[in-house]
Write a protein that holds these residues in place. Structure first.
Motif, mmCIF file in Angstrom:
data_model
loop_
_atom_site.group_PDB
_atom_site.id
_atom_site.type_symbol
_atom_site.label_atom_id
_atom_site.label_comp_id
_atom_site.label_asym_id
_atom_site.label_seq_id
_atom_site.Cartn_x
_atom_site.Cartn_y
_atom_site.Cartn_z
ATOM 1 N N ALA A 93 -1.917 5.385 -34.856
ATOM 2 C CA ALA A 93 -2.642 5.543 -36.258
ATOM 3 C C ALA A 93 -4.014 6.068 -35.895
ATOM 4 O O ALA A 93 -4.672 6.681 -36.784
ATOM 5 N N GLU A 129 3.697 6.366 -43.781
ATOM 6 C CA GLU A 129 3.660 6.155 -42.382
ATOM 7 C C GLU A 129 2.353 4.994 -42.294
ATOM 8 O O GLU A 129 2.460 4.040 -41.352
ATOM 9 N N ARG A 168 5.014 -1.352 -32.338
ATOM 10 C CA ARG A 168 5.336 0.103 -31.543
ATOM 11 C C ARG A 168 5.735 1.078 -32.578
ATOM 12 O O ARG A 168 6.385 0.726 -33.445
ATOM 13 N N GLY A 169 5.566 2.397 -32.293
ATOM 14 C CA GLY A 169 6.207 3.547 -32.908
ATOM 15 C C GLY A 169 6.600 4.624 -32.111
ATOM 16 O O GLY A 169 5.900 4.727 -31.063
ATOM 17 N N LEU A 191 3.101 1.777 -40.000
ATOM 18 C CA LEU A 191 2.371 1.608 -38.940
ATOM 19 C C LEU A 191 1.386 0.304 -38.963
ATOM 20 O O LEU A 191 1.267 -0.533 -37.926
ATOM 21 N N CYS A 218 8.775 1.454 -35.519
ATOM 22 C CA CYS A 218 8.751 2.406 -36.501
ATOM 23 C C CYS A 218 8.980 3.762 -36.008
ATOM 24 O O CYS A 218 8.721 4.212 -34.881
ATOM 25 N N GLU A 261 4.867 8.294 -28.892
ATOM 26 C CA GLU A 261 5.147 6.860 -28.820
ATOM 27 C C GLU A 261 4.101 6.087 -28.367
ATOM 28 O O GLU A 261 3.272 6.400 -27.653
ATOM 29 N N ASP A 319 1.850 2.023 -28.947
ATOM 30 C CA ASP A 319 1.190 1.090 -30.032
ATOM 31 C C ASP A 319 0.783 1.668 -31.083
ATOM 32 O O ASP A 319 0.282 2.810 -31.054
ATOM 33 N N THR A 320 1.327 1.084 -32.206
ATOM 34 C CA THR A 320 1.010 1.746 -33.655
ATOM 35 C C THR A 320 -0.476 1.826 -33.873
ATOM 36 O O THR A 320 -0.839 2.784 -34.468
ATOM 37 N N CYS A 354 4.592 -2.529 -38.038
ATOM 38 C CA CYS A 354 5.569 -2.553 -36.532
ATOM 39 C C CYS A 354 4.297 -2.574 -35.794
ATOM 40 O O CYS A 354 3.113 -2.151 -35.753
#
Length: 225
Positions: free
Chosen positions: A213, A185, A194-195, A189, A31, A206, A208-209, A192
């Motif tokens: 979060a 978001e 990764r973001g 989150l 994302c 950037e 791991d989501t 996905c």
């Protein structure tokens, strides 16, 4: 891999994207998050070829596509769903799919059952969620390996958003790489692995989501709290 490296793009004298780098693997959902005006849609336009890159490189499975025409990118493995689910409103559902010239145009009627039911209906008479599904089906007609989606949930009812993300999950399971640009978001989150977070045209966070979060500083500063 779909890889964007040090990309600069903008309008007039303004650089709206300033040295952005993102990467996407097949079968991966990534994302891109950020507030209005952060540069998300500009990045989408540059990846799609609708806006020229001023600097940097865009590559698709190792092939430089930075200067390729948009239609060529579509036939090289890249699909893009623009914000607002743009379709030809005066054409039928089936005509919208056929006009892409994609060899797999009929696949959309199978992926989205409601489109099969409405194949002879004018696209302009569809609901917002159905038009978004049609836009996705159009992007999938050329059998892309990577799909970039710009605000697919914008203006849609929760039930329609749920249906779209259920289909995206199935596509990801089949090996399609997904770059999801979202203002919701929490939804992005959760979906996905990764973001990236973009602000003022640069990537500010950037990873791991789950970590993104849980990062309160990132949420307060760049995601509207």
């Amino acid at each position: 891999m779909l890889e964007v490296t040090d990309l600069v793009a903008g309008y007039g004298r303004i650089d709206a994207v300033k040295g952005v780098s993102v990467a996407l693997q097949p079968g991966e959902a990534v994302c891109l998050l950020g507030m209005n005006g952060a540069g998300k849609s500009t990045l989408v336009k540059a990846i799609a070829g609708w806006l020229p890159a001023r600097q940097g490189r865009i590559s698709l499975d190792g092939v430089d596509i930075t200067r390729q025409k948009p239609w060529r990118r579509c036939t090289s493995g890249l699909g893009v769903v623009p914000e607002g689910g743009r379709v030809f409103r005066d054409l039928t559902v089936e005509e919208n799919l056929r006009v892409t010239g994609g060899a797999d145009w009929a696949r959309g009627l199978e992926l989205f059952a409601v489109l099969g039911e409405r194949r002879g209906q004018l696209a302009g008479s569809l609901s917002g969620g159905e038009r978004q599904m049609l836009a996705m089906a159009r992007a999938l007609a050329n059998q892309p390996r990577y799909l970039v989606l710009d605000e697919v949930s914008f203006g849609l009812m929760p039930r329609a958003v749920d249906a779209i993300f259920e289909r995206l999950a199935a596509l990801r399971a089949d090996g399609l790489g997904l770059l999801v640009i979202e203002q919701q978001e929490q939804r992005a989150l959760a979906f996905c692995g990764r973001g990236y977070v973009i602000a003022h045209g640069v990537i500010v966070a950037e990873g791991d989501t789950a970590r993104l979060a849980a990062d309160e500083a990132v949420r307060q500063a760049y995601l509207g709290g």
